[in-house]
Scaffold this motif. Structure first.
Motif, PDB file in Angstrom:
ATOM      1  N   LYS A   8       4.847  53.655 -12.987  1.00  0.00           N
ATOM      2  CA  LYS A   8       3.792  53.425 -12.439  1.00  0.00           C
ATOM      3  C   LYS A   8       3.110  54.547 -11.585  1.00  0.00           C
ATOM      4  O   LYS A   8       1.798  54.467 -11.494  1.00  0.00           O
ATOM      5  CB  LYS A   8       4.182  52.407 -11.061  1.00  0.00           C
ATOM      6  CG  LYS A   8       4.924  51.190 -11.907  1.00  0.00           C
ATOM      7  CD  LYS A   8       4.476  49.915 -11.258  1.00  0.00           C
ATOM      8  CE  LYS A   8       4.823  48.736 -12.166  1.00  0.00           C
ATOM      9  NZ  LYS A   8       6.285  48.395 -11.795  1.00  0.00           N
TER      10      LYS A   8
ATOM     11  N   ARG B  93      -2.365  56.981  -6.689  1.00  0.00           N
ATOM     12  CA  ARG B  93      -1.508  56.022  -6.807  1.00  0.00           C
ATOM     13  C   ARG B  93      -0.224  56.289  -5.891  1.00  0.00           C
ATOM     14  O   ARG B  93       0.348  55.304  -5.494  1.00  0.00           O
ATOM     15  CB  ARG B  93      -0.945  56.056  -8.237  1.00  0.00           C
ATOM     16  CG  ARG B  93      -1.747  55.458  -9.186  1.00  0.00           C
ATOM     17  CD  ARG B  93      -1.301  55.123 -10.720  1.00  0.00           C
ATOM     18  NE  ARG B  93      -0.767  56.274 -11.273  1.00  0.00           N
ATOM     19  CZ  ARG B  93      -1.432  57.160 -12.108  1.00  0.00           C
ATOM     20  NH1 ARG B  93      -2.720  56.837 -12.185  1.00  0.00           N
ATOM     21  NH2 ARG B  93      -0.988  58.176 -12.607  1.00  0.00           N
TER      22      ARG B  93
ATOM     23  N   SER C 274       1.528  54.325  -2.985  1.00  0.00           N
ATOM     24  CA  SER C 274       3.004  53.809  -3.073  1.00  0.00           C
ATOM     25  C   SER C 274       3.713  54.381  -1.767  1.00  0.00           C
ATOM     26  O   SER C 274       5.059  53.841  -1.933  1.00  0.00           O
ATOM     27  CB  SER C 274       3.484  54.337  -4.210  1.00  0.00           C
ATOM     28  OG  SER C 274       3.665  55.760  -3.995  1.00  0.00           O
TER      29      SER C 274
END
Ligand SMILES: [Fe+2]
Length: 306
Positions: free
Chosen positions: A26, A226, A230
């Motif tokens: 991810k 990202r 996160s």
């Protein structure tokens, strides 16, 4: 003398497989392949079957660096050369080679005890790699997956080992002060990638960081977003290095060592001349935690004066 062609793979021993799966797929945008249940999994980023072996274990550190050579004759020559120089070489079993998806491999430690595997005949896919996360893809294949920075004990001995026995060539040095730390890093290349290996002393683990390179600058910003969203911890903010010109940032992996995610590096060309740089970055690559501490200290000092 035959030399290694490229940095083929890294093996990590990690305590939290689930966190690494999430981080690898991810955040980095790699593809999970060869899931091995509780034992681990691999990560793919190009035509090679995999570039990272993620294995369960308590070390949370580098378990091996994989270097590719041309074929069986070169692997035999490497084993002879390493043994003649007094190094202990272990012939990998057929099983060990099959686990790495290569034809054959040998194992040898470098002078700081970092485990190396030298192999030939890696398995590759015929279809191109497509990441749903990093759409422009990665600069890898013939340049190898990226680079790794490891601990050394004696830099001269370390450089001689990789130059005389692995055929790596010197790219350059960085020698400077960085937030009160003495930095002395040696960079070496195996192909057009500016460096596949770098090393220096004063590290807590075998590995300081690994780097993956995308084909687009925007992918670095997208990965930064990202990672921040996160809850990831940034180790060094966005910046550009003076030697390979990499535009990148650094963060903490789930194992506590760092990763670098970058783009826009220069390549090694004919007539390359190694130089010594006196700074880590042209701009950026600031450590937020140290900046906060330095800021607090400066504030406290000025409060005391007043
Ligand atoms: Fe790096």
């Amino acid at each position: 003398m035959s030399a290694v062609k490229q940095l083929g793979y890294l093996v990590f021993e990690v305590s939290d497989l689930a966190a690494w799966e999430n981080f690898g797929t991810k955040i980095l945008g790699l593809e999970l392949v060869d899931a091995r249940g509780d034992d681990g999994f691999s990560l793919r980023m190009d035509q090679y079957q995999q570039r990272f072996f993620i294995e369960r274990g308590p070390a949370d550190d580098l378990a091996a660096i994989g270097w590719e050579v041309e074929g069986p004759a070169e692997l035999d020559a490497f084993a002879r050369r390493l043994r003649d120089a007094g190094h202990e070489v272990i012939q990998g079993t057929l099983d060990a080679a099959a686990r790495r998806n290569v034809q054959a491999l040998i194992r040898v430690n470098d002078p700081a005890g970092n485990p190396n595997e030298i192999f030939y005949g890696p398995k590759r896919y015929s279809e191109p790699f497509v990441s749903p996360v990093v759409r422009s893809g990665f600069v890898a294949d013939e340049q190898g997956f990226g680079h790794v920075v490891v601990a050394s004990r004696n830099d001269e001995e370390h450089q001689a080992f990789y130059a005389n026995l692995f055929g790596l060539r010197l790219s350059d040095y960085i020698r400077c002060e960085y937030f009160g730390h003495k930095i002395a890093v040696t960079f070496m290349h195996a192909n057009a990638r500016h460096h596949s290996l770098a090393f220096g002393g004063g590290q807590l683990k075998r590995i300081h960081h690994f780097m993956v390179q995308t084909k687009s600058i925007d992918e670095v910003g997208l990965c930064y977003d990202r990672f921040l969203f996160s809850g990831g911890m940034v180790h060094q903010t966005l910046g550009r290095h003076p030697n390979d010109k990499m535009f990148s940032f650094y963060g903490y992996t789930p194992s506590g060592f760092h990763f670098e995610f970058g783009s826009g590096a220069i390549e090694i060309s004919e007539g390359w001349e190694p130089v010594t740089y006196g700074k880590v970055s042209e701009w950026g690559h600031h450590p937020p935690q140290l900046l906060t501490k330095a800021y607090r200290r400066a504030k406290e000092a000025s409060a005391t004066k007043a």
